[in-house]
Design a protein around this motif. Sequence first.
Motif, mmCIF file in Angstrom:
data_model
loop_
_atom_site.group_PDB
_atom_site.id
_atom_site.type_symbol
_atom_site.label_atom_id
_atom_site.label_comp_id
_atom_site.label_asym_id
_atom_site.label_seq_id
_atom_site.Cartn_x
_atom_site.Cartn_y
_atom_site.Cartn_z
ATOM 1 N N MET A 1 0.825 -1.197 0.000
ATOM 2 C CA MET A 1 0.000 0.000 0.000
ATOM 3 C C MET A 1 0.865 1.255 0.000
ATOM 4 S SD MET A 1 -3.150 -0.950 -0.148
ATOM 5 C CE MET A 1 -4.059 0.455 0.456
ATOM 6 N N SER A 2 1.917 1.245 0.782
ATOM 7 C CA SER A 2 2.831 2.389 0.804
ATOM 8 C C SER A 2 3.510 2.574 -0.540
ATOM 9 C CB SER A 2 3.890 2.203 1.899
ATOM 10 O OG SER A 2 3.293 2.161 3.182
ATOM 11 N N ALA A 3 3.856 1.449 -1.184
ATOM 12 C CA ALA A 3 4.522 1.523 -2.485
ATOM 13 C C ALA A 3 3.582 2.089 -3.546
ATOM 14 C CB ALA A 3 5.008 0.134 -2.896
ATOM 15 N N VAL A 4 2.298 1.738 -3.466
ATOM 16 C CA VAL A 4 1.325 2.283 -4.421
ATOM 17 C C VAL A 4 1.301 3.804 -4.324
ATOM 18 C CG1 VAL A 4 -1.141 2.463 -4.943
ATOM 19 C CG2 VAL A 4 -0.110 0.219 -4.549
ATOM 20 N N ALA A 5 1.204 4.324 -3.108
ATOM 21 C CA ALA A 5 1.163 5.779 -2.923
ATOM 22 C C ALA A 5 2.455 6.430 -3.400
ATOM 23 C CB ALA A 5 0.895 6.106 -1.454
ATOM 24 N N GLU A 6 3.590 5.824 -3.079
ATOM 25 C CA GLU A 6 4.875 6.386 -3.490
ATOM 26 C C GLU A 6 5.026 6.383 -4.997
ATOM 27 O OE1 GLU A 6 8.696 7.929 -3.729
ATOM 28 O OE2 GLU A 6 7.219 8.012 -2.101
ATOM 29 N N ALA A 7 4.629 5.305 -5.652
ATOM 30 C CA ALA A 7 4.736 5.236 -7.107
ATOM 31 C C ALA A 7 3.838 6.285 -7.766
ATOM 32 C CB ALA A 7 4.365 3.833 -7.595
ATOM 33 N N PHE A 8 2.654 6.512 -7.217
ATOM 34 C CA PHE A 8 1.773 7.553 -7.750
ATOM 35 C C PHE A 8 2.409 8.937 -7.599
ATOM 36 C CE2 PHE A 8 -2.020 4.825 -8.112
ATOM 37 C CZ PHE A 8 -2.598 5.388 -9.227
ATOM 38 N N ARG A 9 2.965 9.201 -6.422
ATOM 39 C CA ARG A 9 3.566 10.525 -6.204
ATOM 40 C C ARG A 9 4.715 10.773 -7.173
ATOM 41 N NH1 ARG A 9 2.666 9.055 -0.658
ATOM 42 N NH2 ARG A 9 4.848 8.383 -0.446
ATOM 43 N N GLN A 10 5.532 9.739 -7.369
ATOM 44 C CA GLN A 10 6.632 9.869 -8.324
ATOM 45 C C GLN A 10 6.119 10.149 -9.729
ATOM 46 O OE1 GLN A 10 9.437 6.636 -8.419
ATOM 47 N NE2 GLN A 10 9.584 6.501 -6.193
ATOM 48 N N ALA A 11 5.117 9.399 -10.154
ATOM 49 C CA ALA A 11 4.599 9.539 -11.505
ATOM 50 C C ALA A 11 3.966 10.912 -11.719
ATOM 51 C CB ALA A 11 3.576 8.437 -11.792
ATOM 52 N N MET A 12 3.205 11.381 -10.729
ATOM 53 C CA MET A 12 2.579 12.699 -10.837
ATOM 54 C C MET A 12 3.639 13.788 -10.972
ATOM 55 S SD MET A 12 -0.795 12.292 -10.652
ATOM 56 C CE MET A 12 -1.507 13.808 -10.043
ATOM 57 N N LYS A 13 4.712 13.644 -10.204
ATOM 58 C CA LYS A 13 5.791 14.623 -10.262
ATOM 59 C C LYS A 13 6.533 14.545 -11.588
ATOM 60 C CE LYS A 13 9.991 16.097 -7.824
ATOM 61 N NZ LYS A 13 10.883 15.835 -6.645
ATOM 62 N N ASN A 14 6.850 13.321 -12.024
ATOM 63 C CA ASN A 14 7.606 13.154 -13.267
ATOM 64 C C ASN A 14 6.816 13.618 -14.487
ATOM 65 O OD1 ASN A 14 9.723 12.062 -11.822
ATOM 66 N ND2 ASN A 14 9.121 9.937 -12.177
ATOM 67 N N ALA A 15 5.504 13.454 -14.431
ATOM 68 C CA ALA A 15 4.666 13.857 -15.560
ATOM 69 C C ALA A 15 4.274 15.327 -15.503
ATOM 70 C CB ALA A 15 3.405 13.002 -15.600
ATOM 71 N N SER A 16 4.535 15.968 -14.351
ATOM 72 C CA SER A 16 4.172 17.384 -14.148
ATOM 73 C C SER A 16 2.690 17.609 -14.416
ATOM 74 C CB SER A 16 5.017 18.289 -15.055
ATOM 75 O OG SER A 16 6.388 18.170 -14.762
ATOM 76 N N VAL A 17 1.854 16.754 -13.789
ATOM 77 C CA VAL A 17 0.412 16.865 -13.981
ATOM 78 C C VAL A 17 -0.274 17.164 -12.654
ATOM 79 C CG1 VAL A 17 0.418 15.330 -15.973
ATOM 80 C CG2 VAL A 17 0.067 14.375 -13.694
ATOM 81 N N LYS A 18 -1.492 17.650 -12.754
ATOM 82 C CA LYS A 18 -2.321 17.939 -11.600
ATOM 83 C C LYS A 18 -3.352 16.825 -11.435
ATOM 84 C CE LYS A 18 -1.855 22.915 -12.404
ATOM 85 N NZ LYS A 18 -2.583 24.174 -12.720
ATOM 86 N N PRO A 19 -3.930 16.703 -10.240
ATOM 87 C CA PRO A 19 -4.922 15.640 -10.031
ATOM 88 C C PRO A 19 -6.047 15.661 -11.051
ATOM 89 C CG PRO A 19 -4.281 16.586 -7.930
ATOM 90 C CD PRO A 19 -3.617 17.421 -8.981
ATOM 91 N N GLY A 20 -6.474 16.827 -11.461
ATOM 92 C CA GLY A 20 -7.571 16.920 -12.417
ATOM 93 C C GLY A 20 -7.219 16.454 -13.811
#
Length: 539
Positions: free
Chosen positions: A51-70
């Motif tokens: 579960m922790s890895a899922v959250a961490e992988a999402f945070r990394q991907a959001m940052k790397n893609a420079s995208v917003k939640p929307g």
Amino acid sequence: MGLFVGLDIGTTSTKVFMYERNGKIRGSGKAGYSLLVPEPGRAEQRPEDIMSAVAEAFRQAMKNASVKPGDIEAVGVSTAMHSLMAVDGEGKPLTELITWADNRSAPQLERLKESGEAEELYKLTGTPVHPMSPLCKLLWWKENKPGLFEKAAKFISIKEYLLHHLFGVYAIDVSLAAATGLLEVSGTDWSERALKLAGIGRERLSRIVPVTEVLRGMNPEMAESCGLSPDTPWVVGASDGALANIGSGAAGLGRTAVTIGTSGAVRRFASEPLIDPQGRTFCYAFDEKRWLIGGPTNNGGIALRWFKEQFLDGAPSGAGADSRFRGQPERRQRRGRNHVVIGPGKQGYAKDGPQTFDELIGMAMTVPAGADGLVFLPYLTGERAPYWDPDARGVFAGAGLHHGRAHFARAVLEGVLLAVKGVTETLKELAGPPERLLASGGFASSAAWTGLLADIAGVRVDVPDSYEASAYGAALVAMKALGAVDSLEQADEHIGIIRSHAPNEANRAVYEKLYPLFKDLYWRLEPLFPQLASMQVRG
């Protein structure tokens, strides 16, 4: 237009890929965790680590893609098959997560075989009865942990655990349910016979849903942890095997995919259930018009990792160098036991030794096809297709003083692919020969290893530009669920091929001689494997 996310929860890591509708990757993230081996034959994970890895992988991907939640239109989910854990009435874990590689229920399997139940269950469910199967794991719990078995409110996989945390529901897609050994081969309902044998009712399992089922109303805390909006739709998705076919361009009937990550598999879709009379392959429902047929091998990249970590890390270099055991697996004291931990920990390497898997594979390619007569049976965690033998063990055969580290490395690479060939040959008997193989999984990033597959399989191998195929398949199912694509087959024509390998005829001739020897070694040693396995079980 927004992005579609493919979440792929694997055996040693979770990956998140963010795709545009044309398949272009905008960003990705990855987080690892350990596979715990408290004693031979067991393979577990901590669900909270995943579960922790899922959250961490999402945070990394959001940052790397420079995208917003929307910017996220939907998330599709892929997970490894055959995992099982028990939870209480509040959804809290009562056990660790037992993975596909766990063989503790081998005694239960033997009784099912002796009674004839194994053969009947295979015909009913399309799932070969094996310790990987949640059915066998349930039998082990019932017999060995009766108090825990009675206390458990639900028996679920890691996907169900994740979705319950996110949405407060227990749901399992038909693809993942089909791999439990508890679902009728039609894919329409749980099997009464299997449930009775396991000693549970439907109320202790999740609701079966289509792979395109959409869930909304994400837990706000979990959404914040992942960097997502609570309004983001999640599509339940399917098993990693089925999604690897879809993501590699093999959604259409008859197209054959080979995936090698930690383990391996050969699969194709069929328009009707195909049950092997000899019970060597699986047949899993996917939707109302498709069944996934094929076979898994236990030992893919995990064999290469094992060889590297235990025999090479910190060892001197050179094909003829001393290759004696040098390293020790990382061990942790936990609950009074030593836990061997496989990946993703870091270890030191000699400066002149192979520091990456690419370098290791490159070293292996410096010796001829067939490793100068050194053969490796890669059954470090038993074997599934085509033998379904949990007692099988790894073997180096033919070793001589002329063999160095490079020979052993090549033998490991070849042994993994010779096992894969065993599945392709079995599937060919059942459904006809493939025109080509579509390669995906971690091994597809190595041109040398995919080229070696072409030589050993004797057929052209194509590597799609989406070699992380399970994640892309999950994103494609999410696109289908939200109407961004008309059909999954449509995606086959839009997946590009980054390289192709035709068999090297000289190497192919070597492997045509080696493959019968590889099979014969297994059958000659098969009577001895149970004795060796029994010597490895403690307490």
